[in-house]
Design an enzyme around this catalytic site. Structure first.
Site, PDB file in Angstrom:
ATOM      1  N   GLU A 283      -1.555   9.367  13.480  1.00 40.47           N
ATOM      2  CA  GLU A 283      -1.768   7.944  13.794  1.00 40.47           C
ATOM      3  C   GLU A 283      -0.509   7.197  14.229  1.00 40.47           C
ATOM      4  O   GLU A 283      -0.176   6.138  13.705  1.00 40.47           O
ATOM      5  CB  GLU A 283      -2.430   7.257  12.593  1.00 40.47           C
ATOM      6  CG  GLU A 283      -3.748   7.916  12.211  1.00 40.47           C
ATOM      7  CD  GLU A 283      -4.401   7.299  10.985  1.00 40.47           C
ATOM      8  OE1 GLU A 283      -4.097   6.144  10.660  1.00 40.47           O
ATOM      9  OE2 GLU A 283      -5.217   7.994  10.356  1.00 40.47           O
ATOM     10  N   GLU A 388     -11.531  15.000  11.609  1.00 38.65           N
ATOM     11  CA  GLU A 388     -11.902  14.282  10.384  1.00 38.65           C
ATOM     12  C   GLU A 388     -13.327  13.715  10.524  1.00 38.65           C
ATOM     13  O   GLU A 388     -13.601  12.577  10.219  1.00 38.65           O
ATOM     14  CB  GLU A 388     -10.902  13.159  10.085  1.00 38.65           C
ATOM     15  CG  GLU A 388      -9.469  13.653   9.990  1.00 38.65           C
ATOM     16  CD  GLU A 388      -8.487  12.577   9.590  1.00 38.65           C
ATOM     17  OE1 GLU A 388      -8.918  11.525   9.071  1.00 38.65           O
ATOM     18  OE2 GLU A 388      -7.274  12.761   9.773  1.00 38.65           O
TER      19      GLU A 388
HETATM   20  O1  G3I Z   1      -3.560  12.167  -6.699  1.00 42.42           O
HETATM   21  C1  G3I Z   1      -3.638  10.833  -7.236  1.00 42.42           C
HETATM   22  C2  G3I Z   1      -4.111  10.895  -8.691  1.00 42.42           C
HETATM   23  O2  G3I Z   1      -3.119  11.561  -9.455  1.00 42.42           O
HETATM   24  C3  G3I Z   1      -4.324   9.466  -9.206  1.00 42.42           C
HETATM   25  O3  G3I Z   1      -4.869   9.522 -10.521  1.00 42.42           O
HETATM   26  C4  G3I Z   1      -5.314   8.740  -8.281  1.00 42.42           C
HETATM   27  C5  G3I Z   1      -5.594   7.329  -8.703  1.00 42.42           C
HETATM   28  O4  G3I Z   1      -4.423   6.562  -8.506  1.00 42.42           O
HETATM   29  O5  G3I Z   1      -4.763   8.691  -6.944  1.00 42.42           O
HETATM   30  C6  G3I Z   1      -4.631  10.022  -6.432  1.00 42.42           C
HETATM   31  O6  G3I Z   1      -4.097   9.932  -5.135  1.00 42.42           O
HETATM   32  C7  G3I Z   1      -5.080   9.453  -4.200  1.00 42.42           C
HETATM   33  C8  G3I Z   1      -5.205  10.511  -3.091  1.00 42.42           C
HETATM   34  O7  G3I Z   1      -6.103  10.044  -2.080  1.00 42.42           O
HETATM   35  C9  G3I Z   1      -5.711  11.849  -3.627  1.00 42.42           C
HETATM   36  O8  G3I Z   1      -7.031  11.718  -4.053  1.00 42.42           O
HETATM   37  C10 G3I Z   1      -4.524   8.172  -3.590  1.00 42.42           C
HETATM   38  O9  G3I Z   1      -4.524   7.170  -4.574  1.00 42.42           O
HETATM   39  C11 G3I Z   1      -5.432   7.723  -2.437  1.00 42.42           C
HETATM   40  O10 G3I Z   1      -4.823   6.656  -1.738  1.00 42.42           O
HETATM   41  C12 G3I Z   1      -5.569   8.878  -1.435  1.00 42.42           C
HETATM   42  O11 G3I Z   1      -6.489   8.427  -0.461  1.00 42.42           O
HETATM   43  C13 G3I Z   1      -6.528   9.296   0.708  1.00 42.42           C
HETATM   44  C14 G3I Z   1      -6.026   8.490   1.918  1.00 42.42           C
HETATM   45  O12 G3I Z   1      -6.134   9.285   3.108  1.00 42.42           O
HETATM   46  C15 G3I Z   1      -4.569   8.107   1.736  1.00 42.42           C
HETATM   47  O13 G3I Z   1      -3.764   9.251   1.695  1.00 42.42           O
HETATM   48  C16 G3I Z   1      -7.981   9.691   0.953  1.00 42.42           C
HETATM   49  O14 G3I Z   1      -8.434  10.522  -0.112  1.00 42.42           O
HETATM   50  C17 G3I Z   1      -8.080  10.455   2.261  1.00 42.42           C
HETATM   51  O15 G3I Z   1      -9.441  10.765   2.550  1.00 42.42           O
HETATM   52  C18 G3I Z   1      -7.506   9.612   3.396  1.00 42.42           C
HETATM   53  O16 G3I Z   1      -7.545  10.395   4.542  1.00 42.42           O
HETATM   54  C19 G3I Z   1      -7.133   9.740   5.761  1.00 42.42           C
HETATM   55  C20 G3I Z   1      -6.356  10.740   6.590  1.00 42.42           C
HETATM   56  O17 G3I Z   1      -5.228  11.198   5.869  1.00 42.42           O
HETATM   57  C21 G3I Z   1      -5.955  10.143   7.924  1.00 42.42           C
HETATM   58  N1  G3I Z   1      -7.121   9.636   8.646  1.00 42.42           N
HETATM   59  C22 G3I Z   1      -7.912   8.667   7.870  1.00 42.42           C
HETATM   60  C23 G3I Z   1      -8.373   9.296   6.561  1.00 42.42           C
HETATM   61  C24 G3I Z   1      -9.263   8.342   5.795  1.00 42.42           C
HETATM   62  O18 G3I Z   1      -8.547   7.202   5.446  1.00 42.42           O
END
Ligand code: G3I
Length: 481
Positions: A283, A388
């Site tokens: 992105e 995705e």
């Molecule tokens: O691993 C931690 C865990 O230890 C903690 O307890 C929990 C609650 O705070 O958070 C966990 O981390 C989360 C992570 O996903 C793993 O599940 C983060 O808070 C959360 O922000 C993260 O969200 C991901 C997001 O990207 C940000 O990285 C989503 O699952 C994921 O589906 C999303 O994917 C993105 C792609 O990378 C790029 N394109 C868009 C897509 C959707 O937004």
């Protein structure tokens, strides 16, 4: 929720950030609770009624562009936080308006499509529902007739068996420990990636510390089940998704370049021979073809992208390297700038093997502009990865709706239309494959902590991991049915 700091935020957007931060904080518990719930013995989930915010009334900084997403300058999802709604605009796929500019016939696109950033689907206010089974948007008009059900084989054949190209799913490491999740992945998919386990925040939590356990577990699962691995992502070009310590790093441009090089060398070499392909930069371009104002852009200028690919190529000359983004599937200046980056890299002798089209889209999205832009990239000789893929259906629905039969069938037809189109417009040798963003509706990121979350049905398997019409639509594209 982190943002680049008040100096980068106008007062209006600062208020927005405060609001988003509040929403994010309240939704975070649903994020971890959804994940924890998934892992814990199931108990009926309280259908919390969530205000359905009309995304179109968001404050996208791109006028008329729908509403907020993660690519805002200053906020976004992060390894420490979930998605926020940035200053920028986005919605998930409703904005297929890109077809209105020259993109359809491959000419230079004149205007930009409305964005497609996932999170909460953008809406085009007043746009009529154009897909059979889509929600009735004008009270009193008859619902459009449901489509016929997808033809189904006598037994549920593995999805991957119907395709010559890899069919992938982005997984969450912790969920691989859950049998019904793991069995669905190993039976139906020939490649896995991860939603977050290869991201900087997961593998490089502090300057001198690398933690590969989660990503190694994903790779181990793939090796056990003879699957390929596509890893996402070495850099995510906006501040909401790089760890705090990175944004606080101090140094001149040479030091920042060294920091990037060390990360990419260390991570890519760790997985050399185990990971076949990487999203190197995710992105980097916003609607309108401008560069996302990420820490990397600010410190190294727009060439940071080509530098990242150069380092990845040096670290593993065998790996296929992808430029990954969303919304370019609808054409516009964004698509043009991404292709410009590919051209510039080539001039510098740096390989960008392929383009990832995230394709977080919605039920009502026309397939035609998508195919036009997949072909535009394929005509450049790029490998094409729908990276995705999911099809949100919650547009125009009340917060706690159930997936209707008609909508289920419409979604199956849309999956079939897009997968068939990909197979048609992308030469076989360039079909890097299609990856769905998640496995089941139950653990889709749409239902993991985004504002207005917990009520969407975007994937191939339902909340009990049973194949939906979407699965059969995808499968039938491969079977030619
Ligand atoms: O691993 C931690 C865990 O230890 C903690 O307890 C929990 C609650 O705070 O958070 C966990 O981390 C989360 C992570 O996903 C793993 O599940 C983060 O808070 C959360 O922000 C993260 O969200 C991901 C997001 O990207 C940000 O990285 C989503 O699952 C994921 O589906 C999303 O994917 C993105 C792609 O990378 C790029 N394109 C868009 C897509 C959707 O937004």
């Amino acid at each position: 929720m982190r943002f680049t700091g008040p100096t980068y935020l106008t007062q209006r957007s600062f208020r927005l950030v405060a609001l988003v931060t509040f929403i994010f904080a309240s939704s975070l518990s649903s994020c971890s609770s959804s994940l924890e719930e998934e892992l814990a013995p199931t108990k009926p989930k309280e259908n919390s009624s969530v205000d359905v915010k009309d995304p179109a009334k968001g404050s996208g900084s791109d006028a008329g562009q729908g509403t907020s997403g993660q690519s805002g300058e200053g906020e976004g999802s992060s390894g420490e936080g979930a998605a926020g709604s940035g200053e920028g605009a986005a919605g998930s796929g409703e904005g297929g308006s890109g077809s209105k500019d020259g993109a359809e016939d491959g000419k230079e696109p004149a205007s930009d499509p409305a964005p497609t950033k996932p999170g909460t689907p953008a809406t085009t206010p007043g746009a009529p529902a154009t897909t059979p089974g889509a929600p009735v948007t004008t009270p009193g008009t008859p619902a459009t007739p449901a489509l016929p059900a997808q033809p189904k084989p006598a037994t549920v054949v593995p999805l991957k068996s119907a395709f010559d190209f890899p069919v992938g799913a982005a997984v969450v490491k912790e969920l691989l420990e859950k049998p019904e999740y793991a069995n669905t992945v190993s039976k139906h998919f020939s490649r896995i990636g991860s939603e977050s386990d290869f991201k900087w925040g997961s593998v490089h939590p502090s300057k001198d510390k690398y933690t590969f356990a989660k990503a190694d577990a994903v790779v181990a699962f793939a090796q056990k089940h003879n699957m390929k691995v596509h890893a996402h992502t070495l850099l995510w070009a906006h501040d909401g998704n790089e760890p705090k310590w990175v944004k606080e790093f101090q140094g001149d441009a040479a030091a920042w370049e060294q920091l990037m090089k060390d990360h990419i060398y260390t991570v890519v070499k760790h997985f050399k021979g185990k990971v076949q392909s990487w999203d190197v930069v995710n992105e980097p371009i916003k609607e309108g073809g401008v560069y996302t104002n990420s820490i990397w852009y600010r410190k190294l200028g727009k060439d940071y992208i080509i530098k990242a690919f150069k380092f990845a190529q040096e670290a593993d000359p065998q790996a296929k390297l992808f430029l990954n983004d969303y919304g370019q599937e609808y054409g516009g200046k964004k698509m043009k700038e991404l292709l410009n980056i590919v051209d510039e890299a080539k001039k510098q002798g740096v390989k960008i093997h392929g383009m990832g089209f995230q394709l977080h889209t919605v039920l009502r999205m026309e397939a035609k502009p998508i195919m036009t832009n997949l072909k535009l990239a394929a005509d450049k000789g790029l490998l094409i990865h729908i990276s995705e893929f999911d099809i949100s259906v919650k547009y125009g629905m009340p917060a706690t709706f159930q997936l209707s039969d008609a909508m289920n069938k419409a979604q199956g037809e849309k999956y079939k239309e897009i997968v068939s189109g990909y197979m048609k417009v992308v030469p076989k040798s360039q079909q890097w494959g299609i990856t769905t963003w998640g496995v089941s509706d139950k653990t889709s990121y749409f239902n993991k902590g985004y504002p207005n979350s917990d009520h969407d049905y975007p994937l191939l398997f339902d909340r009990n991991y049973q194949p939906k019409e979407a699965f059969y639509g995808f499968l039938n594209a491969g079977l030619g049915k």
